[in-house]
Design a protein around this motif. Structure first.
Motif, short mmCIF file in Angstrom:
data_model
loop_
_atom_site.label_atom_id
_atom_site.label_comp_id
_atom_site.label_asym_id
_atom_site.label_seq_id
_atom_site.Cartn_x
_atom_site.Cartn_y
_atom_site.Cartn_z
N MET A 170 0.85 -1.18 0.00
CA MET A 170 0.00 0.00 0.00
C MET A 170 0.89 1.24 0.00
O MET A 170 2.02 1.21 0.51
CB MET A 170 -0.95 -0.01 1.20
N PRO A 171 0.42 2.36 -0.58
CA PRO A 171 1.26 3.55 -0.68
C PRO A 171 1.62 4.16 0.67
O PRO A 171 2.69 4.74 0.82
CB PRO A 171 0.43 4.50 -1.54
N LEU A 172 0.72 4.06 1.64
CA LEU A 172 1.07 4.46 3.00
C LEU A 172 1.85 3.31 3.63
O LEU A 172 1.59 2.14 3.33
CB LEU A 172 -0.18 4.76 3.83
N HIS A 173 2.79 3.61 4.52
CA HIS A 173 3.61 2.50 4.99
C HIS A 173 3.97 2.52 6.47
O HIS A 173 4.48 1.52 6.98
CB HIS A 173 4.88 2.38 4.16
N ARG A 174 3.74 3.62 7.20
CA ARG A 174 4.06 3.60 8.63
C ARG A 174 3.63 4.88 9.30
O ARG A 174 3.30 5.87 8.62
CB ARG A 174 5.56 3.42 8.86
N LEU A 175 3.63 4.89 10.63
CA LEU A 175 3.53 6.11 11.39
C LEU A 175 4.93 6.71 11.50
O LEU A 175 5.90 6.00 11.81
CB LEU A 175 2.98 5.86 12.79
N THR A 176 5.05 8.00 11.23
CA THR A 176 6.37 8.63 11.30
C THR A 176 6.61 9.28 12.66
O THR A 176 7.69 9.12 13.24
CB THR A 176 6.52 9.68 10.19
N GLU A 190 -0.71 16.05 16.76
CA GLU A 190 -0.38 15.73 15.38
C GLU A 190 -0.01 14.25 15.25
O GLU A 190 0.51 13.64 16.19
CB GLU A 190 0.80 16.58 14.89
N LEU A 191 -0.30 13.72 14.07
CA LEU A 191 0.03 12.34 13.74
C LEU A 191 0.63 12.33 12.33
O LEU A 191 0.01 12.78 11.38
CB LEU A 191 -1.24 11.48 13.76
N GLY A 192 1.85 11.81 12.22
CA GLY A 192 2.51 11.72 10.94
C GLY A 192 2.37 10.34 10.33
O GLY A 192 2.50 9.33 11.01
N VAL A 193 2.11 10.31 9.01
CA VAL A 193 1.93 9.06 8.28
C VAL A 193 2.86 9.08 7.08
O VAL A 193 2.86 10.05 6.30
CB VAL A 193 0.47 8.88 7.81
N GLY A 194 3.65 8.03 6.90
CA GLY A 194 4.60 7.99 5.80
C GLY A 194 3.97 7.56 4.49
O GLY A 194 3.14 6.65 4.44
N ALA A 195 4.36 8.25 3.41
CA ALA A 195 3.93 7.90 2.05
C ALA A 195 5.17 7.82 1.17
O ALA A 195 6.25 8.32 1.53
CB ALA A 195 2.96 8.93 1.50
N ASP A 196 5.02 7.20 -0.01
CA ASP A 196 6.17 6.95 -0.86
C ASP A 196 6.58 8.12 -1.74
O ASP A 196 7.75 8.46 -1.87
CB ASP A 196 5.92 5.72 -1.75
N ASP A 197 5.59 8.78 -2.38
CA ASP A 197 5.96 9.78 -3.39
C ASP A 197 4.85 10.81 -3.56
O ASP A 197 3.77 10.68 -2.98
CB ASP A 197 6.28 9.09 -4.73
N PRO A 198 5.09 11.86 -4.36
CA PRO A 198 4.08 12.91 -4.55
C PRO A 198 2.76 12.40 -5.10
O PRO A 198 1.70 13.00 -4.81
CB PRO A 198 4.77 13.87 -5.54
N ASP A 199 2.76 11.36 -5.91
CA ASP A 199 1.50 10.82 -6.42
C ASP A 199 0.60 10.36 -5.27
O ASP A 199 -0.63 10.50 -5.34
CB ASP A 199 1.76 9.65 -7.37
N VAL A 250 -7.19 15.88 15.81
CA VAL A 250 -5.79 15.62 15.49
C VAL A 250 -5.47 16.10 14.08
O VAL A 250 -6.23 15.83 13.15
CB VAL A 250 -5.47 14.12 15.61
N LEU A 251 -4.36 16.81 13.95
CA LEU A 251 -3.86 17.17 12.63
C LEU A 251 -3.06 15.98 12.10
O LEU A 251 -2.07 15.57 12.71
CB LEU A 251 -2.97 18.41 12.69
N VAL A 252 -3.51 15.41 11.00
CA VAL A 252 -2.84 14.27 10.38
C VAL A 252 -2.03 14.77 9.20
O VAL A 252 -2.58 15.43 8.31
CB VAL A 252 -3.85 13.19 9.95
N ARG A 253 -0.75 14.46 9.22
CA ARG A 253 0.14 14.90 8.14
C ARG A 253 0.65 13.67 7.39
O ARG A 253 1.39 12.86 7.95
CB ARG A 253 1.31 15.70 8.69
N HIS A 290 -3.00 -2.87 13.15
CA HIS A 290 -3.55 -1.53 13.27
C HIS A 290 -2.47 -0.53 13.66
O HIS A 290 -1.53 -0.85 14.37
CB HIS A 290 -4.72 -1.46 14.26
N ASN A 291 -2.63 0.67 13.13
CA ASN A 291 -1.77 1.80 13.47
C ASN A 291 -2.57 2.92 14.13
O ASN A 291 -2.00 3.75 14.84
CB ASN A 291 -1.06 2.35 12.23
N VAL A 292 -3.87 2.94 13.87
CA VAL A 292 -4.78 3.89 14.52
C VAL A 292 -6.05 3.15 14.89
O VAL A 292 -6.60 2.41 14.08
CB VAL A 292 -5.12 5.08 13.61
#
Length: 308
Positions: free
Chosen positions: A1-7, A57-66, A98-101, A188-190
């Motif tokens: 999946m394009p999302l991959h972790r909590l940062t 705040e909660l950070g979520v990792g993504a792979d690329d601009p797409d 929560v602000l999710v980034r 689960h992550n959230v």
């Protein structure tokens, strides 16, 4: 999946110094002011001042601009205001406040640890030596931030925000109450649960195995027995071993290991659980303060106070 972790998470508390000291004792590594790191996830906790305890705040990792484009478009379809930069998309979930980034970040690379060698009926694998788990002497160090559990004043809307907007997937639900959602291969992550006020219930930190859970909790309780909340036990949803402690602000912190992992969505069927299985498989029963934190009324009052 394009999302991959909590940062990273940003935790707001009234007393930054005491809370930061607690998470340092918990096993996170202090670096830049009020920033704490896990062994493999980097700077995953930032502690800042807030009128009441909450997740800011909660950070979520993504792979690329797409991936960011897809997230921004999905949030727009939900009529959620979005802030876009070259490397991130940010939005606030009103239910959890929560602000999710969602941000471009490298994927987490974890070093495998040797599987514990256990003796079992008919399978004697360790002879002439003591179990490795009782010979460990160093401090317990969490490997990564695993998940957060958030109270939402509108659970259904928060679930839509994370699932249809951010791009999380639902692994399991507790009927009419909560949704376990993932942005990685972890179960689960959230977890978003219905609550009378938006608040952080707990953060959860991965350690190597059940011995590390026991060692970590034992060390924390040796310094302050009042930190104990619930454990040792094993969850039914997610399957992970757990032990919960309480930080000075009132947030619960969990050591966990051996969580279910979902690497192929086609091989996993979400279920709707109810009753005790929604909480645990074995262990002591959860105390009332875990289900309804003792400061819940104060949080509700504080949520409506100036400067919240």
């Amino acid at each position: 999946m394009p999302l991959h972790r909590l940062t990273q998470i940003v935790m707001g508390v009234p007393d930054v110094a005491r809370t930061t000291a607690y998470y340092t004792e918990f096993g996170l590594t202090a670096g830049r002011p009020n920033l704490l790191s896990t062994v493999e996830g980097g700077e995953q906790l930032r502690v800042v001042h807030a009128h009441r305890r909450r997740l800011l705040e909660l950070g979520v990792g993504a792979d690329d601009p797409d991936d960011l484009d897809r997230t921004a478009a999905a949030l727009a379809r939900l009529d959620v205001p979005v802030e876009r930069t070259a490397t991130s998309v940010s939005a606030v979930d009103p239910g959890t406040e929560v602000l999710v980034r969602v941000e471009i970040a490298p994927r987490l690379r974890q070093t495998p640890v040797p599987a514990p060698v256990y003796n079992a009926p008919g399978s004697i694998l360790r002879t002439g030596e003591r179990a490795a788990g009782i010979l460990r002497e160093g401090p317990v160090r969490p490997r990564k931030l695993g998940h957060v559990v958030l109270g939402s004043t509108d659970q259904e809307a928060s679930q839509r925000f994370f699932q249809q907007g951010i791009g999380f997937r639902v692994s399991d639900t507790v009927k009419g109450l909560a949704a376990f959602m993932r942005c990685s291969t972890d179960h689960h992550n959230v977890l978003v649960q219905q609550a009378p006020v938006a608040f952080l219930h707990h953060s959860s930190w991965q350690v190597d195995d059940v011995d590390e859970i026991g060692r970590g909790a034992t060390a924390m309780l040796a310094k302050d027995p009042e930190r104990h909340t619930w454990g040792l036990g094993r969850h039914h949803i997610g399957s992970n071993f757990f032990w919960y402690l309480k930080d000075p602000a009132g947030n619960f912190s969990e050591y966990y290991s051996d969580i279910d992992c979902i690497v192929d969505d086609a091989l996993w069927t979400p279920r709707d659980w109810e009753g005790a299985q929604g909480l645990y498989n074995w262990g002591p029963p959860p105390p009332p303060s875990f289900l309804e934190p003792e400061d819940l009324a104060a949080l509700m009052t504080g949520a409506h106070a100036p400067g919240k």
